[in-house]
Design an enzyme around this catalytic site. Structure first.
Site, PDB file in Angstrom:
ATOM      1  CG  ASP A  82       8.634   3.168   9.351  1.00 57.29           C
ATOM      2  OD1 ASP A  82       8.151   2.238   9.698  1.00 57.29           O
ATOM      3  OD2 ASP A  82       8.809   3.381   8.022  1.00 57.29           O
ATOM      4  N   GLY A 177       8.412  -0.814  -1.467  1.00 58.98           N
ATOM      5  CA  GLY A 177       8.908  -0.370  -2.811  1.00 58.98           C
ATOM      6  C   GLY A 177       7.416  -0.210  -3.536  1.00 58.98           C
ATOM      7  CB  VAL A 227       2.238   5.846   1.953  1.00 60.95           C
ATOM      8  CG1 VAL A 227       2.435   6.218   0.313  1.00 60.95           C
ATOM      9  CG2 VAL A 227       0.863   5.006   1.897  1.00 60.95           C
TER      10      VAL A 227
HETATM   11  P1  13P Z   1       6.350   2.026   0.710  1.00 62.33           P
HETATM   12  O1  13P Z   1       7.656   2.627   0.328  1.00 62.33           O
HETATM   13  O2  13P Z   1       6.226   0.603  -0.111  1.00 62.33           O
HETATM   14  O3  13P Z   1       5.118   2.758   0.517  1.00 62.33           O
HETATM   15  O4  13P Z   1       6.290   1.269   1.966  1.00 62.33           O
HETATM   16  C1  13P Z   1       6.487   2.225   3.062  1.00 62.33           C
HETATM   17  C2  13P Z   1       6.563   1.502   4.509  1.00 62.33           C
HETATM   18  O5  13P Z   1       5.963   0.612   4.778  1.00 62.33           O
HETATM   19  C3  13P Z   1       7.366   2.121   5.342  1.00 62.33           C
HETATM   20  O6  13P Z   1       7.684   1.383   6.712  1.00 62.33           O
END
Ligand code: 13P
Length: 274
Positions: A82, A177, A227
């Site tokens: 990611d 976040g 998430v």
């Molecule tokens: P959050 O931490 O807001 O759930 O976002 C996660 C995300 O988009 C990772 O790429």
């Protein structure tokens, strides 16, 4: 079942009107917890981790261990890198057995972002892996001001066509976040993007989005929901300084992460799809 590219599972979700949960983990016990929860819910799953975490904990052993865990799951699972913000990091992910990578050039001018993403997509195709790109910019606290940029339909169409990504992250009002952006998800914008982009769409910043908004976004072309923060919060909320031993802390944290993962599976509509 060997870990696989995420392309087919995200396409199936796009066609089926649900989204594949893409859960960011930071430790091996978090990975075990989400995989066990996915098995209980019979959902396809994308287990993802950032280069930043791998830099801190060690690419070689952690990638290998995560790959082993994902390979052992009796479900369609992809291991996804990611937010690789450099081409080198994305290629490193492919070398380390990731079956899917995100090249995130959303901080760059669009032409440079598209060129780099296309290069990563080409390498990913050779490796049999899927690739995600981002156009527009989903912000996070602590970034230099002015980076946030909502995606337009024209940008999404041109970027998808120029890069060959399997799925595309778009900025439609969420932030990374726990809090969604001030106006929530711009559903009209999302519909316009879905109507012209030829690929399934990805929602970043999935933590804290109200359930109804998340469902509405999935009904409008979001087929992968990221998430992270909500899982971290579940983990940290279960950490009890008075616990007798580290393994007791980990056990409680894994149970909390598993419960949060199951909540996400129910929301994305993916439970039962594996
Ligand atoms: P959050 O931490 O807001 O759930 O976002 C996660 C995300 O988009 C990772 O790429």
């Amino acid at each position: 079942m060997p870990c696989q590219s995420a392309a087919a599972m995200v396409r199936a979700a796009f066609a089926g009107g649900y989204a594949v949960p893409a859960l960011d983990i930071e430790t091996c016990d978090m990975a075990e917890a989400v995989l066990a929860a996915a098995e209980r819910a019979r959902t396809p799953l994308i287990v993802q981790i950032t280069p930043r975490t791998l830099d801190r904990l060690g690419w070689r052993w952690l990638s290998r261990h995560l790959r082993d865990l994902c390979d052992a799951a009796p479900l369609p699972v992809a291991l996804h890198l990611d937010h690789a913000t450099s081409v080198e990091a994305a290629l490193r992910g492919l070398d380390h057995g990731f079956t899917s990578v995100m090249y995130d050039g959303s901080h760059l001018p669009p032409d440079e972002n598209a060129r780099n993403t296309a290069a990563v997509a080409e390498a990913a195709r050779r490796a049999g892996a899927s690739v995600e790109g981002e156009i527009g910019h989903v912000g996070r606290d602590g970034e230099p001001p002015g980076l946030d940029h909502l995606t337009t339909a024209d940008e999404a169409r041109a970027f998808a066509a120029a890069t060959g990504v399997d799925f595309l992250a778009v900025a439609v009002g969420t932030r990374h976040g726990h809090s969604p952006g001030p106006g929530g998800i711009d559903l009209r914008r999302l519909e316009e993007i879905r109507d012209v982009a030829s690929v399934p769409l990805v929602l970043h910043g999935g933590s804290g989005v109200p359930d109804a908004q998340l469902r509405a976004a999935i009904a409008r072309g979001i087929a992968k929901v990221n998430v992270g923060t909500a899982l971290n919060r579940a983990y940290m909320g279960a950490v009890d300084a008075a616990a007798p031993a580290p393994r007791d802390v980990v056990e409680r944290a894994m149970a909390a992460v598993g419960a949060e993962a199951e909540r996400v599976f129910a929301l994305t509509g993916s439970a039962g799809a594996a």
